[in-house]
Design an enzyme around this catalytic site. Structure first.
Site, PDB file in Angstrom:
ATOM      1  N   PHE A   1      38.321 -17.545  13.014  1.00 49.50           N
ATOM      2  CA  PHE A   1      38.640 -15.968  13.820  1.00 49.50           C
ATOM      3  C   PHE A   1      39.180 -15.308  12.985  1.00 49.50           C
ATOM      4  CE2 PHE A   1      36.658 -18.895  16.846  1.00 49.50           C
ATOM      5  CZ  PHE A   1      36.239 -18.011  18.052  1.00 49.50           C
TER       6      PHE A   1
ATOM      7  N   HIS B   1       0.746  -1.247   0.072  1.00 49.52           N
ATOM      8  CA  HIS B   1       0.038   0.096  -0.189  1.00 49.52           C
ATOM      9  C   HIS B   1       0.786   1.192   0.008  1.00 49.52           C
ATOM     10  CE1 HIS B   1      -3.825  -2.277   1.638  1.00 49.52           C
ATOM     11  NE2 HIS B   1      -3.551  -2.625   0.363  1.00 49.52           N
TER      12      HIS B   1
END
Length: 461
Positions: A336, A140
């Site tokens: 890591f 809308h």
């Protein structure tokens, strides 16, 4: 849950999702309009689109004053997203549909570090945002282009002509995906038309969708609710009855928890394997991850030293067996950082990194847990594994240390066994299986079997 795992779930957000955060509902929003027209909002609330149309017609077909009301209400930028928004943003939902003009869905996704692709006009449907994480169909319109929003009765009537591509996109998603409607009353004429057309086309071959509905407190209204719910079932829409809107958050939290428990973090590192032995350790890690993968669990790994390679190989072997090469369905790898950046040392970076990736899982398994001291060359506890255990507990993960592998994992296993009711309240029946995990004399297959039994039980609630 199946739709979430397959990234096939869609959320349809109605006005109720935004009202809780400070926006007006349509009745309250249009009350000044009714007052100016000399009408009673209570009598007009059955068709608010007609009320908006009356006002525009009464002002020579100009929406200016109506648009100003929308801007003043939906232009609020300081409103926070709700817990419901945050939970949904964390889940792997790639498509949102909404009739709302506000930007709370976008805001929640951005806060989660995701990139939303916003479709507010038909022209937006022809262009895809690179590296998007989710699509938001604002069927809308959007407050940033207020004059193009759909509000009046004539705009609803012209919807399938002026916004036909939205209708087509919705029908395609609705037929093939699983929808969860939140804050939606099913009084929207456009949606009612689209869903009814789909039912007419497919007949009884409609898959199930779901919506929340708050039970009326007035007895005479409850019967109407029940009849309405029975009618919606013919469209494949299944109600989830609640007594209070706060229950929606509790349900969404449970959905998130159950979804996360299908992803298993395997945490650990090993410079040495102690009395467990390297050959046995490699076989155990490989077979454990393969078994978890075979049982439809996704593996999360930080690629721990001496552990990660065997874990990944186990998953890859199961993928080969299943003839499925979509790695994202089986494995999440989070190696890591290896260099100091942003003025932070590695320890600081690793702590931040752990806090980001550990919550991607709902269950954490701990194995081994030792490292070589760079100064002395001695073998010592891997403090990172301890950190990952503590972060996991803090984040609400269920922790399963396999004490038989020794080192930090043995220490963590003793901690869990020593306070089992604390870590697993109402799960005393799992204690005997946990005890197996701490016995190094038990063969690999029995430890893996006990681990799977524990995980399957945790996922059966």
């Amino acid at each position: 849950m199946k739709a979430l795992k397959e990234k096939n779930a869609v959320v349809f957000a109605g006005a109720g999702m935004s009202v809780s955060q400070g926006f007006f509902d349509w009745k309250k929003l249009l009350k000044p309009i009714a007052d100016k027209l000399g009408l009673d909002i209570e009598e007009e609330q059955h068709d608010l689109t007609a009320l908006a149309q009356f006002f525009v017609d009464d002002h020579g077909g100009v929406r200016g004053e109506l648009d100003q009301i929308l801007v003043e209400e939906y232009g609020k930028s300081n409103l926070a997203v709700s817990d419901n928004h945050r939970i949904l943003a964390r889940l792997p939902i790639q498509i949102y549909w909404t009739t709302n003009y506000d930007r709370l869905i976008e805001k929640s996704l951005l806060e989660e570090g995701k990139t939303p692709d916003i479709k507010k006009a038909q022209s937006d449907l022809t262009v895809n945002l690179p590296k998007r994480d989710a699509i938001i169909y604002k069927m809308h319109g959007d407050i940033e282009t207020v004059s193009e929003t759909v509000l009046t009765k004539h705009e609803y009537e012209d919807y399938n002509k002026k916004r036909e591509l939205f209708s087509n996109a919705f029908k395609s998603d609705y037929v093939s995906r699983t929808f969860l409607f939140i804050g939606f009353s099913f009084t929207d004429p456009n949606l009612d038309y689209l869903i009814s057309r789909i039912r007419t086309t497919l007949g009884q071959n409609i898959k199930p969708d779901y919506y929340f509905i708050k039970k009326e407190s007035i007895v005479r209204n409850q019967r109407r609710q029940e009849l309405r719910a029975n009618s919606l079932k013919k469209y494949g829409l299944n109600p989830m009855w609640i007594s209070d809107y706060s229950e929606i958050t509790l349900i969404l939290k449970e959905i998130e928890s159950r979804f996360l428990r299908t992803t298993i973090l395997i945490s650990g590192s090993a410079e040495q394997y102690g009395s467990f032995g390297e050959l046995r350790a490699t076989e155990f890690l490989h077979d454990l991850s393969k078994a978890l993968s075979k049982n439809s669990y996704k593996i999360l790994t930080g690629f721990g030293w001496g552990v990660g390679s065997a874990v990944i190989n186990g998953v890859l072997e199961n993928m080969e067996t299943e003839r499925n090469q979509n790695l994202d369905n089986f494995l999440i790898m989070r190696p890591f950082p290896q260099f100091e950046t942003k003025g932070k040392n590695l320890k600081e970076l690793w702590t931040e990194y752990r806090n980001r990736f550990i919550p991607l899982a709902g269950i954490a398994i701990y194995v081994f847990g030792n490292k070589k001291n760079k100064t002395t060359g001695e073998i010592e506890e891997a403090t990172g594994v301890i950190d990952e255990f503590e972060i996991a507990v803090q984040k609400g993960l269920l922790v399963i240390p396999i004490g038989a592998t020794g080192f930090v994992s043995k220490t963590l296993w003793n901690k869990v066994i020593g306070s089992f009711d604390k870590f697993y309240p109402n799960h005393s029946f799992l204690l005997e299986d946990f005890k197996i995990l701490g016995d190094q004399t038990v063969e690999n297959s029995k430890i893996i079997e006990a681990t799977l039994k524990i995980i399957n039980n945790l996922n059966s609630k």
